[in-house]
Design a protein around this motif. Structure first.
Motif, PDB file in Angstrom:
ATOM      1  N   UNK A 100       0.813  -1.220   0.000  1.00 32.38           N
ATOM      2  CA  UNK A 100       0.000   0.000   0.000  1.00 32.38           C
ATOM      3  C   UNK A 100       0.846   1.269   0.000  1.00 32.38           C
ATOM      4  N   UNK A 101       2.151   1.124  -0.132  1.00 27.34           N
ATOM      5  CA  UNK A 101       3.034   2.293  -0.054  1.00 27.34           C
ATOM      6  C   UNK A 101       2.663   3.348  -1.098  1.00 27.34           C
ATOM      7  N   UNK A 102       2.490   2.918  -2.340  1.00 27.70           N
ATOM      8  CA  UNK A 102       2.189   3.878  -3.400  1.00 27.70           C
ATOM      9  C   UNK A 102       0.781   4.448  -3.263  1.00 27.70           C
ATOM     10  N   UNK A 103      -0.144   3.671  -2.715  1.00 30.49           N
ATOM     11  CA  UNK A 103      -1.508   4.160  -2.563  1.00 30.49           C
ATOM     12  C   UNK A 103      -1.583   5.215  -1.464  1.00 30.49           C
ATOM     13  N   UNK A 104      -0.843   5.003  -0.380  1.00 31.32           N
ATOM     14  CA  UNK A 104      -0.831   5.994   0.699  1.00 31.32           C
ATOM     15  C   UNK A 104      -0.033   7.232   0.286  1.00 31.32           C
ATOM     16  N   UNK A 105       1.073   7.017  -0.431  1.00 31.40           N
ATOM     17  CA  UNK A 105       1.922   8.117  -0.882  1.00 31.40           C
ATOM     18  C   UNK A 105       2.028   8.081  -2.409  1.00 31.40           C
ATOM     19  N   UNK A 106       0.985   8.521  -3.109  1.00 35.28           N
ATOM     20  CA  UNK A 106       0.988   8.447  -4.570  1.00 35.28           C
ATOM     21  C   UNK A 106       2.042   9.345  -5.214  1.00 35.28           C
ATOM     22  N   UNK A 107       2.577  10.300  -4.447  1.00 32.16           N
ATOM     23  CA  UNK A 107       3.605  11.169  -5.010  1.00 32.16           C
ATOM     24  C   UNK A 107       4.948  10.451  -5.193  1.00 32.16           C
ATOM     25  N   UNK A 108       5.082   9.285  -4.555  1.00 30.84           N
ATOM     26  CA  UNK A 108       6.293   8.487  -4.742  1.00 30.84           C
ATOM     27  C   UNK A 108       6.184   7.768  -6.085  1.00 30.84           C
ATOM     28  N   UNK A 109       7.056   8.111  -6.988  1.00 29.67           N
ATOM     29  CA  UNK A 109       7.006   7.567  -8.348  1.00 29.67           C
ATOM     30  C   UNK A 109       8.181   6.606  -8.535  1.00 29.67           C
ATOM     31  N   UNK A 110       7.870   5.359  -8.824  1.00 23.59           N
ATOM     32  CA  UNK A 110       8.902   4.346  -9.030  1.00 23.59           C
ATOM     33  C   UNK A 110       8.474   3.447 -10.183  1.00 23.59           C
ATOM     34  N   UNK A 111       9.428   2.949 -10.922  1.00 22.88           N
ATOM     35  CA  UNK A 111       9.135   2.062 -12.042  1.00 22.88           C
ATOM     36  C   UNK A 111       8.371   0.833 -11.551  1.00 22.88           C
ATOM     37  N   UNK A 112       7.246   0.488 -12.192  1.00 19.10           N
ATOM     38  CA  UNK A 112       6.434  -0.655 -11.741  1.00 19.10           C
ATOM     39  C   UNK A 112       7.225  -1.956 -11.673  1.00 19.10           C
ATOM     40  N   UNK A 113       8.146  -2.155 -12.588  1.00 15.92           N
ATOM     41  CA  UNK A 113       8.966  -3.378 -12.575  1.00 15.92           C
ATOM     42  C   UNK A 113       9.840  -3.403 -11.319  1.00 15.92           C
ATOM     43  N   UNK A 114      10.429  -2.258 -11.004  1.00 16.16           N
ATOM     44  CA  UNK A 114      11.259  -2.179  -9.802  1.00 16.16           C
ATOM     45  C   UNK A 114      10.418  -2.357  -8.540  1.00 16.16           C
ATOM     46  N   UNK A 115       9.221  -1.799  -8.544  1.00 18.20           N
ATOM     47  CA  UNK A 115       8.338  -1.956  -7.387  1.00 18.20           C
ATOM     48  C   UNK A 115       7.969  -3.417  -7.174  1.00 18.20           C
ATOM     49  N   UNK A 116       7.633  -4.120  -8.245  1.00 14.90           N
ATOM     50  CA  UNK A 116       7.292  -5.549  -8.135  1.00 14.90           C
ATOM     51  C   UNK A 116       8.490  -6.361  -7.654  1.00 14.90           C
ATOM     52  N   UNK A 117       9.668  -6.009  -8.127  1.00 11.19           N
ATOM     53  CA  UNK A 117      10.875  -6.719  -7.685  1.00 11.19           C
ATOM     54  C   UNK A 117      11.137  -6.463  -6.211  1.00 11.19           C
ATOM     55  N   UNK A 118      10.906  -5.234  -5.786  1.00  5.89           N
ATOM     56  CA  UNK A 118      11.118  -4.904  -4.377  1.00  5.89           C
ATOM     57  C   UNK A 118      10.174  -5.687  -3.478  1.00  5.89           C
ATOM     58  N   UNK A 119       8.948  -5.864  -3.920  1.00  4.12           N
ATOM     59  CA  UNK A 119       7.965  -6.582  -3.117  1.00  4.12           C
ATOM     60  C   UNK A 119       8.381  -8.024  -2.850  1.00  4.12           C
ATOM     61  N   UNK A 120       9.147  -8.607  -3.734  1.00  4.08           N
ATOM     62  CA  UNK A 120       9.519 -10.019  -3.591  1.00  4.08           C
ATOM     63  C   UNK A 120      10.937 -10.219  -3.066  1.00  4.08           C
ATOM     64  N   UNK A 121      11.687  -9.133  -2.939  1.00  7.57           N
ATOM     65  CA  UNK A 121      13.074  -9.230  -2.481  1.00  7.57           C
ATOM     66  C   UNK A 121      13.136  -8.941  -0.981  1.00  7.57           C
ATOM     67  N   UNK A 122      13.452  -9.951  -0.197  1.00  6.88           N
ATOM     68  CA  UNK A 122      13.437  -9.827   1.266  1.00  6.88           C
ATOM     69  C   UNK A 122      14.356  -8.716   1.768  1.00  6.88           C
TER      70      UNK A 122
END
Length: 381
Positions: free
Chosen positions: A108-130
């Motif tokens: 929910x990081x981007x939904x709470x702070x929509x001003x944070x702009x990050x590449x969707x591919x990088x965001x998905x990778x971050x979600x799965x990288x411990x």
């Protein structure tokens, strides 16, 4: 009139230079102080109107139980919520601070702070990288970090069960923020939580509302839900939260106001004295001007115009030099004060101050020129 103004200003060059210097220095200080104030409390103006911050009633340094996040998410009117902790991070030594936050509810990081702009591919990778981390553009530029780097971040607050205080993090993505600070680092709460002694405690909860007009009602619901518990909450708008954080360093606005008033009052005395002395030296000339047909109003206008001109020349030069100085300072302290800059409102306020100070500096000498009679002026000569 212009020829008369320039002639009068150049009559005593040393006095004019010293007066200009005092005005210039005053507005350099004004620019620096305004930039410092904006760096410390500028985030208040950037705070989201549809966001609330819920923290421990005593202080944001006191932890809340982890399960508070799910209970807040279930409150009617809450669109999404995440929790963050103040990690107290630094790189290599404590002089190199890294504003880092363990995040619970990463999805929910981007939904709470929509001003944070990050590449969707990088965001998905971050979600799965411990051990993954998202860093801001400013931090990446300052530190020279890039995607794929593994960096050791130490904490000045937390220690692992083995006694160490270092968490190795892999940079997965770099985010931008068109409206604010990009000097932060976000990593996974579970990676942080699993290795510390006092587990399952969060710092504060950031939540976004479905309707910003319901902020007061939602805040009251949350606080009443945890009333009389061992960890009562205080929920407020994000703007109030940022302001309270800044106020821990003191009432910045009051401090700035006192400094600016003191500097400008001193400058007013210097400029007014210079103008009064200049008018006294030109007593006979003012008498001759009135004899030639210059009205009292026109002579007074000339004195006021001279005062305004010298104030604006010194003030604009001071604002220019102050802006350049702020840019140099901002580069050196951007790790700690990323918003260090002269805000647009400061230029408007500066022009208003120049006008007021110019009028006040020339008011008494102008009045004396108005009252001066031709016979008295010629007699004194």
């Amino acid at each position: 009139m212009w020829s008369l103004l320039w002639a009068n200003l150049g009559r005593k060059r040393s006095r004019m230079i010293l007066t200009l210097a005092s005005i210039t220095v005053a507005f350099i200080l004004f620019s620096l102080v305004e930039a410092l104030q904006y760096a410390l409390v500028g985030g208040v103006d950037l705070a989201g109107q549809d966001r609330l911050m819920s923290m421990h009633k005593v202080s944001f340094t006191q932890p809340l139980p982890r399960n508070y996040l799910e209970r807040v998410r279930a409150v009617e009117g809450v669109r999404s919520a995440i929790s963050l902790n103040w990690f107290g991070g630094y790189y290599k030594d404590e002089r190199t601070q890294v504003f880092s936050y363990p995040v619970l509810g990463e999805e929910a990081l981007h939904d709470v702070y929509p001003e944070i702009v990050v590449d969707p591919v990088q965001m998905n990778s971050w979600m799965t990288e411990r051990t993954g981390a998202l860093i801001g553009r400013a931090m990446a530029d300052t530190m020279g970090w890039k995607v794929g780097d593994v960096i050791p971040i130490r904490s000045a607050i937390y220690f692992k069960k083995d006694g160490t205080n270092t968490w190795d993090m892999k940079i997965i993505g770099i985010f931008d923020n068109p409206n604010g600070d990009t000097n932060g680092l976000y990593f996974h709460f579970d990676y942080f939580n699993e290795s510390i002694l006092n587990q399952d405690n969060i710092g504060w909860i950031g939540l976004r509302l479905k309707d910003k007009n319901q902020a007061a009602q939602v805040a009251a619901k949350i606080d009443s839900m945890f009333a009389n518990s061992s960890a009562e909450t205080k929920t407020s708008t994000e703007k109030a939260f940022v302001q309270s954080f800044a106020n821990q360093m003191g009432n910045i606005s009051s401090i700035v106001t006192v400094i600016v008033v003191a500097v400008f009052f001193t400058m007013l005395l210097v400029t007014a004295n210079s103008m009064a002395q200049s008018v006294r030296e030109r007593t006979s000339e003012i008498g001759v001007m009135k004899t030639l047909g210059f009205s009292s109003a026109r002579v007074t206008g000339l004195v006021l115009a001279e005062s305004l001109l010298i104030t604006f020349i010194g003030g604009l030069l001071g604002m220019l030099l102050g802006t350049l100085a702020v840019k140099g300072v901002a580069h050196a302290v951007k790790q700690f004060l990323p918003l260090m800059s002269v805000p647009p409102s400061a230029y408007v306020l500066g022009l208003i101050c120049m006008t007021i100070l110019g009028v006040l500096s020339g008011a008494l000498p102008g009045w004396q020129a108005w009252q001066l009679r031709i016979t008295d002026a010629l007699r004194r000569s």
